[in-house]
Design a protein around this motif. Structure first.
Motif, PDB file in Angstrom:
ATOM      1  N   CYS A   1     -45.265 -30.843  23.066  1.00 60.21           N
ATOM      2  CA  CYS A   1     -45.354 -32.060  22.684  1.00 60.21           C
ATOM      3  C   CYS A   1     -43.888 -32.914  22.567  1.00 60.21           C
ATOM      4  CB  CYS A   1     -45.966 -32.399  21.329  1.00 60.21           C
ATOM      5  SG  CYS A   1     -47.765 -32.397  21.485  1.00 60.21           S
ATOM      6  N   GLY A   2     -42.821 -32.008  22.342  1.00 56.67           N
ATOM      7  CA  GLY A   2     -41.649 -32.578  22.566  1.00 56.67           C
ATOM      8  C   GLY A   2     -40.994 -32.972  23.876  1.00 56.67           C
ATOM      9  N   PRO A   3     -41.585 -32.160  24.863  1.00 51.23           N
ATOM     10  CA  PRO A   3     -41.438 -32.464  26.567  1.00 51.23           C
ATOM     11  C   PRO A   3     -42.315 -33.606  26.697  1.00 51.23           C
ATOM     12  CG  PRO A   3     -41.280 -29.928  25.992  1.00 51.23           C
ATOM     13  CD  PRO A   3     -41.781 -30.718  24.790  1.00 51.23           C
ATOM     14  N   LEU A   4     -43.601 -33.517  26.218  1.00 51.46           N
ATOM     15  CA  LEU A   4     -44.520 -34.665  26.569  1.00 51.46           C
ATOM     16  C   LEU A   4     -43.934 -36.103  26.055  1.00 51.46           C
ATOM     17  CD1 LEU A   4     -47.339 -36.064  27.166  1.00 51.46           C
ATOM     18  CD2 LEU A   4     -47.958 -35.464  24.666  1.00 51.46           C
TER      19      LEU A   4
ATOM     20  N   ILE B   1     -35.158 -44.945  18.961  1.00 51.30           N
ATOM     21  CA  ILE B   1     -36.010 -44.051  18.356  1.00 51.30           C
ATOM     22  C   ILE B   1     -37.442 -44.258  18.752  1.00 51.30           C
ATOM     23  CG2 ILE B   1     -36.853 -42.839  16.204  1.00 51.30           C
ATOM     24  CD1 ILE B   1     -34.069 -43.192  15.158  1.00 51.30           C
ATOM     25  N   CYS B   2     -38.311 -43.533  19.245  1.00 51.35           N
ATOM     26  CA  CYS B   2     -39.555 -43.872  19.768  1.00 51.35           C
ATOM     27  C   CYS B   2     -40.452 -42.859  19.005  1.00 51.35           C
ATOM     28  CB  CYS B   2     -39.489 -43.791  21.136  1.00 51.35           C
ATOM     29  SG  CYS B   2     -41.291 -44.158  21.861  1.00 51.35           S
ATOM     30  N   SER B   3     -41.558 -43.411  18.366  1.00 51.86           N
ATOM     31  CA  SER B   3     -42.786 -42.763  17.574  1.00 51.86           C
ATOM     32  C   SER B   3     -43.615 -42.687  18.522  1.00 51.86           C
ATOM     33  CB  SER B   3     -42.835 -43.027  16.107  1.00 51.86           C
ATOM     34  OG  SER B   3     -41.568 -43.066  15.487  1.00 51.86           O
ATOM     35  N   ILE B   4     -44.583 -41.275  18.739  1.00 52.63           N
ATOM     36  CA  ILE B   4     -45.517 -41.280  19.614  1.00 52.63           C
ATOM     37  C   ILE B   4     -46.475 -40.376  18.680  1.00 52.63           C
ATOM     38  CG2 ILE B   4     -46.107 -40.080  21.550  1.00 52.63           C
ATOM     39  CD1 ILE B   4     -43.361 -40.746  22.763  1.00 52.63           C
TER      40      ILE B   4
ATOM     41  N   ASP C   1     -47.270 -35.545  15.510  1.00 51.48           N
ATOM     42  CA  ASP C   1     -46.166 -36.788  15.557  1.00 51.48           C
ATOM     43  C   ASP C   1     -45.017 -36.137  16.105  1.00 51.48           C
ATOM     44  OD1 ASP C   1     -48.009 -38.617  13.963  1.00 51.48           O
ATOM     45  OD2 ASP C   1     -47.277 -37.488  12.378  1.00 51.48           O
ATOM     46  N   ILE C   2     -44.482 -37.286  17.322  1.00 54.80           N
ATOM     47  CA  ILE C   2     -43.389 -36.848  18.266  1.00 54.80           C
ATOM     48  C   ILE C   2     -42.470 -38.059  18.017  1.00 54.80           C
ATOM     49  CG2 ILE C   2     -42.625 -36.507  20.458  1.00 54.80           C
ATOM     50  CD1 ILE C   2     -45.769 -36.228  21.133  1.00 54.80           C
ATOM     51  N   THR C   3     -41.006 -37.587  17.608  1.00 58.47           N
ATOM     52  CA  THR C   3     -40.007 -38.630  17.585  1.00 58.47           C
ATOM     53  C   THR C   3     -38.937 -38.350  18.607  1.00 58.47           C
ATOM     54  OG1 THR C   3     -40.460 -38.744  15.138  1.00 58.47           O
ATOM     55  CG2 THR C   3     -38.404 -39.657  15.966  1.00 58.47           C
ATOM     56  N   VAL C   4     -38.779 -39.430  19.502  1.00 59.13           N
ATOM     57  CA  VAL C   4     -37.880 -38.980  20.774  1.00 59.13           C
ATOM     58  C   VAL C   4     -36.723 -39.958  20.550  1.00 59.13           C
ATOM     59  CG1 VAL C   4     -37.352 -39.126  23.005  1.00 59.13           C
ATOM     60  CG2 VAL C   4     -39.669 -38.473  22.094  1.00 59.13           C
ATOM     61  N   THR C   5     -35.394 -39.549  20.042  1.00 57.99           N
ATOM     62  CA  THR C   5     -34.322 -40.385  20.069  1.00 57.99           C
ATOM     63  C   THR C   5     -33.401 -40.252  21.414  1.00 57.99           C
ATOM     64  OG1 THR C   5     -34.156 -39.924  17.771  1.00 57.99           O
ATOM     65  CG2 THR C   5     -32.199 -40.717  18.834  1.00 57.99           C
ATOM     66  N   ARG C   6     -33.153 -41.363  21.979  1.00 53.45           N
ATOM     67  CA  ARG C   6     -32.342 -41.480  23.419  1.00 53.45           C
ATOM     68  C   ARG C   6     -31.646 -42.500  23.275  1.00 53.45           C
ATOM     69  NH1 ARG C   6     -34.580 -42.036  29.405  1.00 53.45           N
ATOM     70  NH2 ARG C   6     -35.314 -44.162  28.809  1.00 53.45           N
ATOM     71  N   LYS C   7     -30.415 -42.332  23.594  1.00 53.74           N
ATOM     72  CA  LYS C   7     -29.397 -43.303  23.616  1.00 53.74           C
ATOM     73  C   LYS C   7     -28.468 -43.559  24.854  1.00 53.74           C
ATOM     74  CE  LYS C   7     -28.352 -43.117  18.669  1.00 53.74           C
ATOM     75  NZ  LYS C   7     -27.269 -42.875  17.598  1.00 53.74           N
TER      76      LYS C   7
ATOM     77  N   GLU D   1     -31.209 -37.522  22.588  1.00 55.64           N
ATOM     78  CA  GLU D   1     -30.206 -36.884  21.773  1.00 55.64           C
ATOM     79  C   GLU D   1     -31.138 -36.108  20.780  1.00 55.64           C
ATOM     80  OE1 GLU D   1     -27.956 -39.610  19.546  1.00 55.64           O
ATOM     81  OE2 GLU D   1     -26.536 -39.899  21.473  1.00 55.64           O
ATOM     82  N   GLU D   2     -32.319 -36.142  20.417  1.00 57.83           N
ATOM     83  CA  GLU D   2     -33.093 -35.364  19.507  1.00 57.83           C
ATOM     84  C   GLU D   2     -34.571 -35.574  20.016  1.00 57.83           C
ATOM     85  OE1 GLU D   2     -32.357 -34.493  15.098  1.00 57.83           O
ATOM     86  OE2 GLU D   2     -34.014 -36.284  15.278  1.00 57.83           O
ATOM     87  N   VAL D   3     -35.295 -34.529  19.831  1.00 56.90           N
ATOM     88  CA  VAL D   3     -36.866 -34.489  20.078  1.00 56.90           C
ATOM     89  C   VAL D   3     -37.383 -33.820  18.920  1.00 56.90           C
ATOM     90  CG1 VAL D   3     -38.887 -33.950  21.398  1.00 56.90           C
ATOM     91  CG2 VAL D   3     -36.544 -34.744  22.679  1.00 56.90           C
ATOM     92  N   LYS D   4     -38.166 -34.500  18.289  1.00 59.05           N
ATOM     93  CA  LYS D   4     -38.873 -33.756  16.791  1.00 59.05           C
ATOM     94  C   LYS D   4     -40.326 -33.935  17.124  1.00 59.05           C
ATOM     95  CE  LYS D   4     -37.387 -36.011  13.379  1.00 59.05           C
ATOM     96  NZ  LYS D   4     -36.526 -36.374  12.114  1.00 59.05           N
TER      97      LYS D   4
END
Length: 305
Positions: free
Chosen positions: A238-241, A257-260, A275-281, A286-289
């Motif tokens: 799910c992080g890679p997804l 920060i994108c919530s999926i 729940d997936i949280t992707v942070t990209r700048k 920068e972070e996948v949770k």
């Protein structure tokens, strides 16, 4: 004869018999790899986890994770489920609000957080290794054949691509809920064309049509190489997804920060929500949770010679 205590939890659900079942053995110290693998095969769950002493005393535990056939370097629902069990049984101190732990896994140190409100565990999250994008598979007819679908059911706006956060998955976008429900996974095609390539052994299908209004994607995952015909909830994917969805603009997001939310396991009668949280700048991840909750459904003992 050694007696091993374990707790059975359903992960990524708040209902018994939903989510992905997991056996967490409280003390795996002294067990060798062969015995752990035999135990996982005996229980025949998607994964079985063994809590062991950490190599680095600054960390809380070391965790070893087995499917019925192989040991995994990292996995989502065993990590989330084990942290839930440790907090639930008070194996480690936790408090209302956020408690943070570090768990050693084959892939490295994994940061985990447990959130409690009024003594109740409401969410467990893990930070996954940053995603690595791999091969784009251009043989669409082969993938359609693997899933027993017409080629027209593949969503060709997006690539069929391998992405990994420690464990690679081949992501296959589909057009609709109807198409994902109609999948009939062909192990004969998988054995001939996919089984010998570790980068594309695990097949993760998804569509942006969902059954629940608060979900972002509807998913199914097939992993014969792990001894799992279909998985009801795949945290490691799910992080890679999430990274795939953001990278290829499958979902629209102008935020850093994108919530999926991923729904999975519905076709198996085990609905799961991750729940997936992707942070990209500046186009850099920068972070996948990933996170969710769990429920204890049983306790047991297993006897090992």
């Amino acid at each position: 004869m050694k007696t091993l205590k374990y707790t059975l939890v359903d992960v990524f659900t708040n209902q018994s018999f939903g989510g992905n079942p997991l056996a967490v053995f409280h003390d795996g110290s002294g067990l060798d790899s062969k015995t752990m693998q035999q135990i996982a095969n005996e229980l025949n769950l998607s994964e079985t986890a063994f809590i062991c002493p950490p190599k680095n005393q600054q960390n809380q535990i070391s965790l070893r994770i087995f499917t019925p056939q192989v040991e995994l370097p990292i996995a989502g629902h065993p990590t989330i489920g084990t942290a839930f069990v440790m907090a639930y049984l008070k194996m480690l101190p936790s408090q209302d609000g956020l408690t943070e732990w570090t768990i050693e896994e084959g892939q490295g140190d994994i940061a985990v957080s447990v959130r409690k409100e009024a003594e109740k565990i409401v969410k467990v999250e893990m930070i996954q290794p940053l995603p690595v994008f791999g091969e784009i598979l251009t043989r669409q007819a082969l993938v359609a054949d693997l899933l027993s679908l017409p080629k027209s059911e593949l969503d060709t706006r997006f690539p069929i691509q391998t992405v990994s956060s420690g464990l690679p998955f081949l992501f296959v976008p589909l057009r609709s809920l109807a198409s994902i429900r109609e999948i009939n996974f062909r192990t004969d095609v998988w054995e001939r064309h996919f089984s010998n390539d570790p980068a594309r052994q695990h097949i993760f299908t998804f569509t942006t049509e969902t059954e629940h209004d608060d979900s972002t994607v509807h998913c199914r995952m097939f992993a014969p190489a792990m001894g799992i015909s279909e998985d009801p909830a795949t945290g490691a994917a799910c992080g890679p997804l999430g990274a795939f969805l953001v990278e290829h603009n499958v979902i629209e997001s102008s935020e850093e920060i994108c919530s999926i939310r991923s729904e999975q396991g519905i076709e198996m009668g085990r609905p799961s929500f991750i729940d997936i949280t992707v942070t990209r700048k500046k186009q850099q991840f920068e972070e996948v949770k990933i996170g969710g909750t769990a429920i204890v459904v049983g306790q047991g003992e297993l006897y090992v010679p």
